[in-house]
Design a protein around this motif. Structure first.
Motif, PDB file in Angstrom:
ATOM      1  N   GLU A  21       1.029  -3.404   4.675  1.00 56.06           N
ATOM      2  CA  GLU A  21       0.005  -3.285   4.349  1.00 56.06           C
ATOM      3  C   GLU A  21      -1.037  -2.816   5.282  1.00 56.06           C
ATOM      4  OE1 GLU A  21      -2.147  -3.977   1.744  1.00 56.06           O
ATOM      5  OE2 GLU A  21      -0.789  -6.432   0.732  1.00 56.06           O
ATOM      6  N   PRO A  22      -2.185  -2.334   5.266  1.00 56.07           N
ATOM      7  CA  PRO A  22      -3.047  -1.965   6.267  1.00 56.07           C
ATOM      8  C   PRO A  22      -3.947  -3.023   6.315  1.00 56.07           C
ATOM      9  CG  PRO A  22      -3.947  -1.341   3.987  1.00 56.07           C
ATOM     10  CD  PRO A  22      -2.765  -2.386   4.437  1.00 56.07           C
ATOM     11  N   GLU A  23      -4.646  -3.605   8.638  1.00 56.86           N
ATOM     12  CA  GLU A  23      -5.024  -4.460   8.566  1.00 56.86           C
ATOM     13  C   GLU A  23      -6.658  -3.993   7.921  1.00 56.86           C
ATOM     14  OE1 GLU A  23      -5.845  -3.997  12.717  1.00 56.86           O
ATOM     15  OE2 GLU A  23      -4.477  -4.143  13.931  1.00 56.86           O
ATOM     16  N   ASP A  24      -6.759  -3.647   7.292  1.00 58.98           N
ATOM     17  CA  ASP A  24      -8.152  -4.211   6.330  1.00 58.98           C
ATOM     18  C   ASP A  24      -7.586  -3.379   5.422  1.00 58.98           C
ATOM     19  OD1 ASP A  24     -11.000  -4.089   4.857  1.00 58.98           O
ATOM     20  OD2 ASP A  24     -11.319  -2.927   6.840  1.00 58.98           O
ATOM     21  N   PRO A  35       7.781  -2.057   7.160  1.00 63.28           N
ATOM     22  CA  PRO A  35       8.680  -3.363   7.984  1.00 63.28           C
ATOM     23  C   PRO A  35      10.129  -3.327   7.133  1.00 63.28           C
ATOM     24  CG  PRO A  35       6.376  -3.787   6.416  1.00 63.28           C
ATOM     25  CD  PRO A  35       6.760  -2.456   5.980  1.00 63.28           C
ATOM     26  N   ASP A  36      10.416  -3.656   8.525  1.00 62.83           N
ATOM     27  CA  ASP A  36      12.515  -4.014   8.432  1.00 62.83           C
ATOM     28  C   ASP A  36      12.480  -5.171   7.754  1.00 62.83           C
ATOM     29  OD1 ASP A  36      11.670  -5.353  10.568  1.00 62.83           O
ATOM     30  OD2 ASP A  36      12.980  -4.219  11.783  1.00 62.83           O
ATOM     31  N   ASP A  37      11.323  -6.082   7.488  1.00 61.57           N
ATOM     32  CA  ASP A  37      12.131  -7.807   7.015  1.00 61.57           C
ATOM     33  C   ASP A  37      11.832  -7.992   5.644  1.00 61.57           C
ATOM     34  OD1 ASP A  37       8.974  -7.554   6.874  1.00 61.57           O
ATOM     35  OD2 ASP A  37       9.015  -9.274   8.338  1.00 61.57           O
ATOM     36  N   GLY A  38      11.258  -6.808   4.992  1.00 60.06           N
ATOM     37  CA  GLY A  38      11.021  -7.158   3.600  1.00 60.06           C
ATOM     38  C   GLY A  38       9.776  -7.716   3.435  1.00 60.06           C
ATOM     39  N   CYS A  70       0.862  -1.490   0.333  1.00 60.48           N
ATOM     40  CA  CYS A  70      -0.037  -0.083  -0.158  1.00 60.48           C
ATOM     41  C   CYS A  70       0.978   1.216  -0.482  1.00 60.48           C
ATOM     42  CB  CYS A  70      -0.987  -0.390   1.120  1.00 60.48           C
ATOM     43  SG  CYS A  70      -2.245   1.414   1.368  1.00 60.48           S
ATOM     44  N   TYR A  71       0.343   2.450  -0.412  1.00 62.64           N
ATOM     45  CA  TYR A  71       1.168   3.481  -0.255  1.00 62.64           C
ATOM     46  C   TYR A  71       1.221   3.920   0.136  1.00 62.64           C
ATOM     47  CZ  TYR A  71       3.225   7.669  -2.873  1.00 62.64           C
ATOM     48  OH  TYR A  71       3.759   9.249  -3.022  1.00 62.64           O
TER      49      TYR A  71
END
Length: 339
Positions: A326-329, A319-322, A310-311
């Motif tokens: 994404e939003p929860e919804d 995220p720093d794990d690649g 999501c932009y």
């Protein structure tokens, strides 16, 4: 009395045709169906064994005829259904029929060639110090899982089969050509939405038994760089020399800039100091452009590519794990990322 007389006459006629049938070595052409058979079946009893055998043969012929009529009806219905399916969209009939065969599991779907991406345990620095604000801040990313990416961009040929099979609209190719000819099939697909792209990945997974998805933005950037630290995966040419960009990517070059501006007057880009043969998009995997160090083609240039994220207008909180941002919804995501 009249009814009894009719049944007697019917038995007499039955006995006669049964004897003729027996004398002809039970020729199938002597068997009767329809009203005449009904009159024989209503004939007076007792009947001879030959007459009963004849009636049995007539019944079997009638049942066979009805079964064949039923099968023919189903075949005609199927043909009509195929014709309706083939003609319901704007795809060539051959492609529409191929799409129908795919959905009926009578035509295999070839999976794209995938490239395992070597993961650096130290991770990489994602973003740019000199780019737009949505490419900042530069941040470290270490991948939690290995992944693969398609060696080439998805072509019209690949996407059109999916669209024809699922009844989706045929994406517009803008009439872009090369060599002065229409060559839609091998060109990378354009004018597809993020929803189209994710639906294609889901469909491809179901048809091949493999798992496909859009890459995260971090996966895409790491794969595009090919393990190099710079903005591009090729070495910049010294000042005054031909730009190496045309060796690796289909870019806005000097040879084709006039053609592009003629069609799209608002473009005010500075062309690269090099030449290639493609004013618009170039066919995927044609071999003219070199791969990046990970053996991936067209990661820069040619067309924009969808990723899962999501932009957001910066990398703060990403995220720093690649994994994808994404939003929860998912319905709360207004825009998706193009790279």
């Amino acid at each position: 009395i009249s009814t009894h007389a009719e049944s007697l006459r019917a038995r007499r006629d039955l006995e006669r045709v049964a004897e003729e049938w027996e004398a002809s070595q039970r020729e199938r052409g002597a068997l009767r169906t329809g009203k005449l058979l009904n009159s024989y079946l209503a004939s007076a009893r007792p009947r001879t064994e030959t007459a009963e055998a004849y009636l049995g043969a007539c019944r079997r012929k009638r049942l066979t005829g009805r079964a064949l009529a039923g099968v023919l009806g189903l075949v005609l219905t199927g043909v009509l259904a195929v014709l309706v399916y083939v003609n319901k969209g704007d795809y060539p009939p051959s492609l529409a029929f191929q799409g129908l065969l795919v959905e009926l599991k009578l035509w295999p779907v070839t999976p794209p060639e995938m490239v395992p991406i070597p993961i650096d345990e130290e991770g990489f620095q994602m973003g740019s110090l000199t780019g737009d604000t949505n490419e900042r801040p530069v941040r470290p990313v270490r991948f939690a899982h290995a992944f693969e990416i398609g060696k080439y961009e998805v072509t019209f040929e690949e996407y059109d089969l999916f669209a024809a099979a699922t009844g989706r609209a045929r994406p517009n190719d803008q009439g872009w050509t090369y060599d002065g000819q229409e060559r839609r099939g091998k060109l990378p697909v354009i004018n597809v939405s993020w929803e189209d792209a994710t639906a294609y990945a889901k469909w491809l997974s179901g048809k091949t038994g493999m798992t496909f998805r859009l890459p995260s933005e971090a996966e895409w950037e790491y794969a595009a760089r090919g393990g190099t630290p710079g903005e591009r995966y090729w070495e910049e040419s010294p000042a005054g020399e031909r730009d190496a960009a045309c060796d690796y990517a289909n870019v806005y070059d000097q040879k084709n800039s006039a053609t592009i501006k003629q069609r799209y007057a608002a473009i005010d880009w500075e062309p690269f100091d090099c030449e290639d043969d493609y004013p618009f998009t170039a066919p995927a995997g044609n071999g003219q452009f070199k791969a990046n160090p990970f053996e991936l083609h067209d990661m820069l240039g040619n067309v924009w590519e969808w990723v899962q994220d999501c932009y957001h207008n910066s990398y703060d909180g990403a995220p720093d794990d690649g994994t994808a941002r994404e939003p929860e919804d998912a319905a709360e995501c207004q825009y998706r990322v193009l790279r």
